[in-house]
Each structure stands twice: as structure tokens, then as C-alpha cells.
Design an enzyme around this catalytic site. Structure first.
Site, PDB file in Angstrom:
ATOM      1  N   HIS A 232      51.113  25.081  72.942  1.00 31.65           N
ATOM      2  CA  HIS A 232      51.305  26.472  73.362  1.00 31.65           C
ATOM      3  C   HIS A 232      52.038  26.594  74.689  1.00 31.65           C
ATOM      4  O   HIS A 232      52.506  27.671  75.045  1.00 31.65           O
ATOM      5  CB  HIS A 232      49.946  27.168  73.480  1.00 31.65           C
ATOM      6  CG  HIS A 232      49.057  26.919  72.307  1.00 31.65           C
ATOM      7  ND1 HIS A 232      48.093  25.925  72.296  1.00 31.65           N
ATOM      8  CD2 HIS A 232      49.008  27.497  71.086  1.00 31.65           C
ATOM      9  CE1 HIS A 232      47.477  25.916  71.123  1.00 31.65           C
ATOM     10  NE2 HIS A 232      48.022  26.855  70.369  1.00 31.65           N
TER      11      HIS A 232
ATOM     12  N   GLU B 161      49.749  30.800  74.801  1.00 29.48           N
ATOM     13  CA  GLU B 161      51.212  30.815  74.851  1.00 29.48           C
ATOM     14  C   GLU B 161      51.704  31.920  75.775  1.00 29.48           C
ATOM     15  O   GLU B 161      52.645  31.731  76.548  1.00 29.48           O
ATOM     16  CB  GLU B 161      51.815  31.003  73.451  1.00 29.48           C
ATOM     17  CG  GLU B 161      53.340  30.988  73.479  1.00 29.48           C
ATOM     18  CD  GLU B 161      53.993  31.346  72.154  1.00 29.48           C
ATOM     19  OE1 GLU B 161      55.116  31.880  72.177  1.00 29.48           O
ATOM     20  OE2 GLU B 161      53.388  31.083  71.101  1.00 29.48           O
TER      21      GLU B 161
ATOM     22  N   SER C 110      49.305  25.574  61.800  1.00 32.40           N
ATOM     23  CA  SER C 110      48.519  24.496  62.413  1.00 32.40           C
ATOM     24  C   SER C 110      47.463  23.931  61.465  1.00 32.40           C
ATOM     25  O   SER C 110      46.609  23.149  61.879  1.00 32.40           O
ATOM     26  CB  SER C 110      47.862  24.999  63.705  1.00 32.40           C
ATOM     27  OG  SER C 110      47.263  26.260  63.514  1.00 32.40           O
TER      28      SER C 110
END
EC number: 1.17.7.4
Length: 316
Positions: A74, A126, A269
Site C-alpha cells: 500500500h 494507501e 489480494s
């Protein structure tokens, strides 16, 4: 009951790279390896790496001198990067290259003293990392999540203004926010297209095609995964019953009991083994052979740092 699989689904190039960085570091240096924040937002992946000796931390102060530290996919703020640099640590950066691209856009605006607006979700790592690339007190960095935020935003100089976006947003929602920004600030400058990454865009396109055929959609992904949440929301907006699940054990038979067709996808992910477990569970509930829909081909690969480019099997 028919089982349809979205295409593409699951791991993206940035996630593959981040996991490989941790795995290779463990193979070369041995445990423990410290990782700032979950390397990717997936419980299965994080638990697997933890069992192999990865230690996930939130503060650099938790890392002992002389240790190996990895930044998550991130990304991190410049302040975190500087703190790590001031310590006796060996640092590897698993930040997704597409996130780094946004960081560079923000840093460029900061150097010029131009104000910047980031479209993103408050509190997401992020976003924290991207906002943390801006340091010029002459300018300003602002976060907006919705068109409503845009209309209440006050900036210093509307003539020197740019925008960027988090990489894992809803394509449709982001388009609405960009329209509001361009309407409110006619001179605002942005990327040729938004910063939403190819994998996020492709998986949303794929779940849209999936939801056109399925009456129930299962999204494999963890609750803290931004891109996985957006997939479930998109299917729900299309009028489908959609559920975000960590793994097959989360599936309730009542969800699929009356379903003619169940669609399955996975966030960027989520590893494929979880999808295979979901298929096996659905077959226990009467599902047939899984059929993969046609979709956009992905062949992007991001290299790991050269110091970690080894065949892990040889090291082990």
C-alpha cells in the site's frame, strides 16, 4: 446450480510482487522479517507469512536495530520512510509500482507548491501513504471521497490545482467525483485517465459481466480489502445478492439454496486456493462444474528488487 467464475480475478502483479518480496526475504535472511502493516489485505496470506516468520507491525519503533523491514504494497508516507532511513535497518520496498506512480505525482505537485486533491477513502493505508508525499506549506493536500465533499472544499488557488486517485476505488464512483471536480474547478489538472489500477478496473469489469448472469455473487476477499469491497458493492448495485467472504467456511447454504447460478470472483489480494475451496464448497451444495467466463487477459509482471531475485526453492 451453475457455478460461473469471473475472469480475471484474484492476484494482481503488485500483490504477487509484494508477497514474493516477503517470501524471498524470509528464504534469504531467515526469520524474523518485519513488515510494516499487512503486506496485502488478505487474512490467509498474512497468516501464512506469519507462520513462516514474518512479523507485522504498525510503528517503526517496534522494529529492533539491525532487522529487515519491508514496506507493504500500500506504500508509506515520506515521514515513515525517513524514520526507517534514520534507523539501522535493511529496508525493502514492496509498494506497488502503480501506487508509487501516484506518489510521484503528489511529490511533483508538492515541489511546485501546487495544491492537490486525492480521491480516496479516509483511513486506508494507501491514502495515508499518498497524502504523506506532500510537504509544501505553501500549497495544500486535500482528501475527498464523494461529490458532496468536492462542493464543500475550499482551496487557496483554483488556478493551480491537480487531482489524483487511490488505485483501488470504484470506477463508477470515481468518475462521478472527477466530474464534480472538473465542474467546481474548471482549471484542475489530472492524469490522462484516473489512477485506478488496471487490476481494479479489470476485476470490476469482470464482476459486472458475472453479475449479468448470476443471481448470487460471492467475492473472495478480506473485509479490510478495498478492491474486494468494491466488487461486492458493484454486484449489489446491479441487483444481485452479493457476499464478501474470507473463505469457503463463510458461505451459508441459505445464500445459494434457491440459486440457479452462483458467480464467484476474488479480490486482487486473494489467492486462487481460496477460490478453489469455495468451488468445492458450492459443489457440496449441489453445484456443477465451474465454468470460467471470457475476460481480459493480464500479463503484467513487476520485478522484485534485485537483491531478492533468487529461486526460493534453491535457498530452501
Amino acid at each position: 446450480m451453475q457455478i460461473l467464475l469471473a475472469n480475471p480475478r484474484g492476484f494482481c502483479a503488485g500483490v504477487d510482487r509484494a508477497i514474493s518480496i516477503v517470501e524471498n526475504a524470509l528464504a534469504i535472511y531467515g526469520a524474523p522479517i518485519y513488515v510494516r502493516h499487512e503486506v496485502v489485505h488478505n487474512r490467509y496470506v498474512v497468516d501464512s507469512l506469519r507462520k513462516r516468520g514474518a512479523i507485522f507491525i504498525e510503528q517503526i519503533s517496534e522494529v529492533p536495530d539491525g532487522a529487515i523491514l519491508i514496506f507493504s504494497a500500500h506504500g508509506v508516507s515520506q515521514a515513515v520512510r525517513n524514520e526507517a532511513k534514520s534507523r539501522d535497518l535493511t529496508v525493502f520496498d514492496a509498494t506497488c509500482p502503480l501506487v508509487t506512480k501516484v506518489h510521484m505525482e503528489v511529490a511533483r505537485a508538492s515541489r511546485r507548491g501546487e495544491e492537490s486533491i486525492l480521491i480516496g477513502h479516509a483511513g486506508h493505508p494507501e491514502v495515508e501513504g499518498t497524502m504523506g508525499q506532500y510537504s509544501n506549506p505553501e500549497g495544500g493536500m486535500y482528501l475527498v471521497e464523494s461529490p458532496e465533499d468536492v462542493w464543500t472544499l475550499n482551496v487557496k488557488n483554483e488556478d493551480k490545482l491537480s487531482f489524483m486517485t487511490q488505485t483501488t476505488l470504484s470506477v463508477d464512483d470515481t468518475s462521478d467525483v472527477i466530474d464534480a471536480l472538473r465542474s467546481r474547478f474548471p482549471k484542475i489538472v489530472g492524469p490522462r485517465k484516473d489512477d485506478i489500477c488496471y487490476a481494479t478496473t479489470n476485476r470490476q469489469e469482470a464482476v459486472r459481466a458475472l453479475a449479468e448472469q448470476a443471481d448470487v455473487v460471492l467475492v473472495v476477499g478480506s473485509k479490510n480489502s478495498s478492491n474486494s469491497n468494491r466488487l461486492a458493492e458493484l454486484a449489489q448495485r446491479m441487483g444481485r445478492r452479493a457476499f464478501l467472504i474470507d473463505d469457503a467456511a463463510d458461505i451459508q447454504e441459505a445464500w445459494v439454496k434457491e440459486a440457479v447460478c452462483v458467480g464467484v470472483t476474488a479480490g486482487a489480494s486473494a489467492p486462487d486456493i481460496l477460490v478453489q475451496n469455495v468451488i468445492a464448497r458450492l459443489r457440496e451444495f449441489g453445484g456443477g462444474e465451474a465454468v470460467t467466463l471470457e475476460g481480459r487477459e493480464e500479463n503484467i509482471v513487476f520485478e522484485v528488487p534485485k537483491e531478492l531475485r533468487v529461486d526460493v526453492r534453491e535457498v530452501e
